[in-house]
Design a protein around this motif. Structure first.
Motif, mmCIF file in Angstrom:
data_model
loop_
_atom_site.group_PDB
_atom_site.id
_atom_site.type_symbol
_atom_site.label_atom_id
_atom_site.label_comp_id
_atom_site.label_asym_id
_atom_site.label_seq_id
_atom_site.Cartn_x
_atom_site.Cartn_y
_atom_site.Cartn_z
ATOM 1 N N LEU A 129 9.643 51.028 0.200
ATOM 2 C CA LEU A 129 10.461 49.320 -0.224
ATOM 3 C C LEU A 129 11.849 49.662 0.469
ATOM 4 C CD1 LEU A 129 10.210 46.953 -0.887
ATOM 5 C CD2 LEU A 129 10.323 47.431 -3.468
ATOM 6 N N GLU A 130 12.037 51.373 -0.503
ATOM 7 C CA GLU A 130 13.470 51.708 -0.218
ATOM 8 C C GLU A 130 14.568 51.699 1.276
ATOM 9 O OE1 GLU A 130 16.016 55.814 -1.591
ATOM 10 O OE2 GLU A 130 14.566 55.056 -2.813
ATOM 11 N N GLY A 131 13.182 52.182 1.958
ATOM 12 C CA GLY A 131 13.484 52.987 3.264
ATOM 13 C C GLY A 131 14.112 51.103 3.842
ATOM 14 N N HIS A 132 12.582 50.156 3.521
ATOM 15 C CA HIS A 132 12.933 49.248 4.555
ATOM 16 C C HIS A 132 14.301 48.128 3.658
ATOM 17 C CE1 HIS A 132 8.777 49.208 6.122
ATOM 18 N NE2 HIS A 132 9.599 48.486 7.539
ATOM 19 N N ARG A 133 14.515 48.141 2.684
ATOM 20 C CA ARG A 133 15.791 47.532 1.982
ATOM 21 C C ARG A 133 16.644 48.199 2.842
ATOM 22 N NH1 ARG A 133 13.521 47.701 -4.138
ATOM 23 N NH2 ARG A 133 13.260 45.576 -3.925
ATOM 24 N N GLU A 134 17.074 49.432 2.950
ATOM 25 C CA GLU A 134 18.362 50.255 3.888
ATOM 26 C C GLU A 134 18.516 49.438 4.803
ATOM 27 O OE1 GLU A 134 18.213 54.045 3.198
ATOM 28 O OE2 GLU A 134 18.338 54.404 0.913
ATOM 29 N N THR A 135 17.602 49.003 5.856
ATOM 30 C CA THR A 135 17.091 49.016 7.560
ATOM 31 C C THR A 135 17.610 47.343 7.321
ATOM 32 O OG1 THR A 135 15.625 50.314 7.688
ATOM 33 C CG2 THR A 135 15.525 48.624 8.992
ATOM 34 N N LEU A 136 17.641 46.570 6.341
ATOM 35 C CA LEU A 136 17.752 45.183 5.737
ATOM 36 C C LEU A 136 18.674 45.187 5.861
ATOM 37 C CD1 LEU A 136 16.491 42.034 6.622
ATOM 38 C CD2 LEU A 136 16.409 42.419 3.726
ATOM 39 N N ALA A 137 20.193 46.323 5.131
ATOM 40 C CA ALA A 137 21.472 46.191 5.006
ATOM 41 C C ALA A 137 21.967 46.447 6.226
ATOM 42 C CB ALA A 137 21.508 46.765 3.807
ATOM 43 N N ALA A 138 21.596 47.516 6.922
ATOM 44 C CA ALA A 138 21.855 47.267 8.376
ATOM 45 C C ALA A 138 22.072 46.399 9.231
ATOM 46 C CB ALA A 138 21.629 48.597 8.671
ATOM 47 N N ILE A 139 20.874 45.674 9.135
ATOM 48 C CA ILE A 139 20.330 44.702 10.190
ATOM 49 C C ILE A 139 21.714 43.523 9.754
ATOM 50 C CG2 ILE A 139 19.004 43.164 10.615
ATOM 51 C CD1 ILE A 139 16.733 44.855 10.892
ATOM 52 N N GLU A 140 22.150 43.635 8.450
ATOM 53 C CA GLU A 140 22.548 42.183 7.829
ATOM 54 C C GLU A 140 23.804 42.512 8.165
ATOM 55 O OE1 GLU A 140 21.169 41.597 3.890
ATOM 56 O OE2 GLU A 140 19.785 40.358 5.132
ATOM 57 N N LYS A 141 24.477 43.354 7.961
ATOM 58 C CA LYS A 141 25.354 44.140 8.461
ATOM 59 C C LYS A 141 26.172 43.943 10.043
ATOM 60 C CE LYS A 141 29.248 48.191 8.784
ATOM 61 N NZ LYS A 141 29.248 49.661 8.664
ATOM 62 N N GLU A 142 25.279 44.687 10.665
ATOM 63 C CA GLU A 142 25.008 45.015 12.664
ATOM 64 C C GLU A 142 25.212 43.205 12.877
ATOM 65 O OE1 GLU A 142 25.535 45.251 16.164
ATOM 66 O OE2 GLU A 142 25.780 46.363 14.371
ATOM 67 N N VAL A 143 24.441 42.277 12.279
ATOM 68 C CA VAL A 143 24.040 40.348 12.403
ATOM 69 C C VAL A 143 25.852 40.016 12.914
ATOM 70 C CG1 VAL A 143 23.437 38.695 11.922
ATOM 71 C CG2 VAL A 143 21.961 40.776 12.593
ATOM 72 N N GLY A 144 26.207 40.236 11.232
ATOM 73 C CA GLY A 144 27.827 39.651 10.680
ATOM 74 C C GLY A 144 29.001 40.267 11.307
ATOM 75 N N SER A 145 28.677 41.788 11.539
ATOM 76 C CA SER A 145 30.086 42.034 12.411
ATOM 77 C C SER A 145 29.494 43.249 13.479
ATOM 78 C CB SER A 145 30.661 42.748 11.021
ATOM 79 O OG SER A 145 29.468 43.662 10.890
#
Length: 183
Positions: A129-145
């Protein structure tokens, strides 16, 4: 005089070769970092999923064992597919990928490997769960910027898979943890 020289070079074909061959594609540091992080996360998820498959068996009698085993199998398949896309984009953009998870991911995998039974199930679900949440944050950062259209598409395509994994993990944690008794 300098302007005339530049015009003369252009008119005589001095830059014709440069115009014909495409310029190498530049990749921002953020896009490179995302590709590396996504690849290492996929490697860790694949290895963690294989551990879940190997460390649990149907005969253990724990509902959480079957859930962890099923999730592990699913994560291996999904992250193998996601990583194939990461590798293709990285190869196209000339980004070198590491051969293994990060040192911190490796340490977590080793800690999980030392556990068994319900302790493994609980720790595995929590780490995933922790790893997937970190991955989702990285994905959202990449999509946004992010700046590379290929890398942003990769992140956009991975987002629903990672979100679904988070939902599955949250549900598994809820069902694996008995509700507090009312007294």
């Amino acid at each position: 005089m300098i302007i005339l020289l530049a015009v003369a070079v252009t008119v005589t074909g001095g830059t014709a070769g440069a115009a014909v061959s495409p310029a190498p594609q530049t990749v921002s540091q953020q896009d490179k970092d995302f590709l590396v992080q996504a690849h290492q996360a996929n490697l860790a998820e694949i290895e963690g999923g294989k551990a879940a498959e190997a460390k649990t068996s149907d005969s253990e009698g724990r509902e959480s064992a079957q859930t962890v085993r099923d999730l592990g199998e699913r994560f291996v398949a999904d992250h193998t597919n996601l990583d194939e896309s990461v590798r293709q984009v990285a190869d196209k953009l000339g980004v070198k990928l590491p051969d293994q998870p990060t040192a911190a991911q490796r340490e977590q995998l080793d800690k999980l490997g030392a556990l068994s039974g319900a302790d493994f199930d609980k720790a595995w679900l929590s780490e995933e769960l922790e790893g997937h949440r970190e991955t989702l944050a990285a994905i959202e950062k990449e999509v946004g910027s992010g700046s590379s259209p290929e890398v942003k598409k990769l992140a956009t395509d991975a987002k629903p898979v990672v979100e679904e994994h988070i939902d599955l993990l949250l549900h598994a944690e809820e069902t694996a943890t008995p509700a507090p008794s009312e007294s």
